[in-house]
Design an enzyme around this catalytic site. Structure first.
Site, mmCIF file in Angstrom:
data_model
loop_
_atom_site.group_PDB
_atom_site.id
_atom_site.type_symbol
_atom_site.label_atom_id
_atom_site.label_comp_id
_atom_site.label_asym_id
_atom_site.label_seq_id
_atom_site.Cartn_x
_atom_site.Cartn_y
_atom_site.Cartn_z
ATOM 1 N N ASN A 9 0.922 -1.297 0.193
ATOM 2 C CA ASN A 9 0.152 0.109 0.047
ATOM 3 C C ASN A 9 1.044 1.084 0.089
ATOM 4 O O ASN A 9 1.425 1.675 0.749
ATOM 5 C CB ASN A 9 -0.796 -0.096 1.482
ATOM 6 C CG ASN A 9 -1.875 1.123 1.757
ATOM 7 O OD1 ASN A 9 -1.946 1.864 0.282
ATOM 8 N ND2 ASN A 9 -2.596 1.619 2.512
ATOM 9 N N TRP A 10 0.738 1.185 -1.504
ATOM 10 C CA TRP A 10 2.077 2.934 -1.199
ATOM 11 C C TRP A 10 1.489 4.680 -1.082
ATOM 12 O O TRP A 10 2.244 4.791 -0.628
ATOM 13 C CB TRP A 10 2.550 3.562 -3.001
ATOM 14 C CG TRP A 10 3.416 2.029 -3.569
ATOM 15 C CD1 TRP A 10 3.540 1.615 -2.438
ATOM 16 C CD2 TRP A 10 3.955 2.143 -4.888
ATOM 17 N NE1 TRP A 10 5.078 0.580 -3.571
ATOM 18 C CE2 TRP A 10 4.756 1.176 -4.727
ATOM 19 C CE3 TRP A 10 3.343 3.279 -5.230
ATOM 20 C CZ2 TRP A 10 5.768 1.074 -5.830
ATOM 21 C CZ3 TRP A 10 3.866 2.748 -6.976
ATOM 22 C CH2 TRP A 10 6.007 1.625 -6.826
ATOM 23 N N LYS A 11 0.407 4.074 -0.630
ATOM 24 C CA LYS A 11 -0.420 5.388 -0.122
ATOM 25 C C LYS A 11 -0.296 6.520 -0.492
ATOM 26 O O LYS A 11 0.179 6.859 -2.054
ATOM 27 C CB LYS A 11 -0.103 5.902 1.678
ATOM 28 C CG LYS A 11 -0.389 4.679 2.672
ATOM 29 C CD LYS A 11 0.034 5.018 3.371
ATOM 30 C CE LYS A 11 -0.235 3.006 4.730
ATOM 31 N NZ LYS A 11 -0.723 3.785 6.062
ATOM 32 N N HIS A 95 -10.315 1.149 4.297
ATOM 33 C CA HIS A 95 -8.605 1.638 4.656
ATOM 34 C C HIS A 95 -9.171 2.123 6.490
ATOM 35 O O HIS A 95 -9.849 3.441 5.707
ATOM 36 C CB HIS A 95 -7.365 2.184 3.514
ATOM 37 C CG HIS A 95 -6.244 1.773 4.469
ATOM 38 N ND1 HIS A 95 -5.810 2.429 5.719
ATOM 39 C CD2 HIS A 95 -5.552 0.698 4.425
ATOM 40 C CE1 HIS A 95 -4.859 2.768 5.845
ATOM 41 N NE2 HIS A 95 -4.083 1.033 5.168
ATOM 42 N N GLU A 165 -6.343 -4.808 9.289
ATOM 43 C CA GLU A 165 -5.619 -4.362 10.110
ATOM 44 C C GLU A 165 -5.674 -3.769 11.496
ATOM 45 O O GLU A 165 -6.640 -2.498 11.631
ATOM 46 C CB GLU A 165 -6.008 -2.769 9.067
ATOM 47 C CG GLU A 165 -5.102 -3.832 7.722
ATOM 48 C CD GLU A 165 -4.501 -2.768 6.905
ATOM 49 O OE1 GLU A 165 -3.048 -2.635 7.147
ATOM 50 O OE2 GLU A 165 -4.896 -1.817 6.617
ATOM 51 N N GLY A 171 1.172 2.052 10.721
ATOM 52 C CA GLY A 171 2.035 3.226 11.028
ATOM 53 C C GLY A 171 3.136 3.494 12.451
ATOM 54 O O GLY A 171 3.258 4.358 12.380
HETATM 55 P P1 PGA Z 1 2.019 -0.082 7.555
HETATM 56 O O1 PGA Z 1 0.915 0.582 7.656
HETATM 57 O O2 PGA Z 1 2.639 -1.113 7.703
HETATM 58 O O3 PGA Z 1 2.706 1.619 7.276
HETATM 59 O O4 PGA Z 1 1.821 -0.388 8.942
HETATM 60 C C1 PGA Z 1 0.012 -0.475 6.875
HETATM 61 C C2 PGA Z 1 -1.293 0.167 6.116
HETATM 62 O O5 PGA Z 1 -1.406 1.516 6.318
HETATM 63 O O6 PGA Z 1 -1.573 -0.500 5.332
#
Ligand code: PGA
Length: 249
Positions: A9-11, A95, A165, A171
């Site tokens: 997930n590149w955001k 998400h 998640e 994060g």
């Molecule tokens: P992270 O994010 O691996 O940086 O904790 C996961 C996500 O937001 O899908």
């Protein structure tokens, strides 16, 4: 069991299309050298990159969110069919960062229906904000799952995936433990059976996401009951993402 599914997930990364293209060619080159050339990772990328990246990386590129709106007068949104026609094969839905911006359960249901009808692989994210010792988070998650899926046509479930998640693990520094992951995945699986029936639910893949890195990735699959991973920060660096893929194969 087939290869685990590793979704990045590149955001809002990377900064430029040329960097994104370079990432994919580097990754594919590294995987080919390790004889993992046919390994199917997936990348949820910024929408504006879908079209170009899907030419480079067939079948692996998806969107991080779609809108549930129909064609019409909605500024700044893209529909599931638009994402699909640009080359996306999948989309994330729900998400926690999208939920935080105000996405409601009703909107999520509409997005889900639209995405499944467009035949995009649809990765529905769910996870608790925090844990309590009485296990209320489990019933809250169950309710969220059931409400979100309440109107789905069970025939379309073959394109559904769930990403567990826990919001507290996204994060941050600490992931869930494999045991914590396992407990929730069993619950999600049970919920899916109840909503969709065994036939439609048994092959739905359930992923884990939240501070996944090369050192803990395998444990969610080997001990945590996950069929794959949804990776944020560690998918935004080619070496880190490559190491996760290798560690799970
Ligand atoms: P992270 O994010 O691996 O940086 O904790 C996961 C996500 O937001 O899908």
């Amino acid at each position: 069991m087939s290869n685990p599914i590793i979704i990045g997930n590149w955001k809002t990364n990377p900064d430029e299309l040329k960097t994104a293209k370079k990432f994919i060619s580097n990754l594919d080159e590294k995987l080919a050298k390790e004889k993992l050339g046919k390994f199917k990772y997936m990348l949820a990328v910024p929408d504006v990159f879908i079209s170009e990246l899907s030419k480079l990386s067939k079948g692996k590129i998806g969107s991080q969110n779609i809108s549930g709106t129909k064609l019409g007068q909605e500024t700044g949104l893209s529909t599931s069919s638009q994402a699909k026609s640009a080359g996306a094969t999948f989309t994330l839905i729900g998400h926690s960062e999208v939920r935080k911006r105000g996405e409601t359960i009703e909107e999520r249901k509409i997005k889900l229906e639209s995405s499944l009808k467009s035949k995009l692989i649809t990765v529905l994210c769910i996870g608790e904000k925090e844990r309590d010792s009485s296990g209320k988070y489990l019933s809250d998650l169950d309710r969220d799952l059931k409400e979100t899926l309440s109107q789905i046509d069970s025939q379309l479930a073959s394109n559904l995936m769930i990403a567990y998640e826990p919001i507290w693990a996204i994060g941050g520094e600490n992931s869930a433990t494999p045991a914590e992951c396992f407990e929730v995945i069993i619950n999600i699986r049970r919920g899916l059976y109840e909503i969709l029936g065994e036939k439609n639910a048994k092959d739905i893949q359930i992923l884990y996401g939240g501070t996944v890195n090369k050192d803990n990735a395998k444990s969610f699959i080997a001990e945590g009951g996950a069929n794959g991973l949804l990776v944020g920060r560690s998918s935004q660096d080619v070496k880190a993402f490559f190491e996760i893929i290798c560690s799970c194969n």
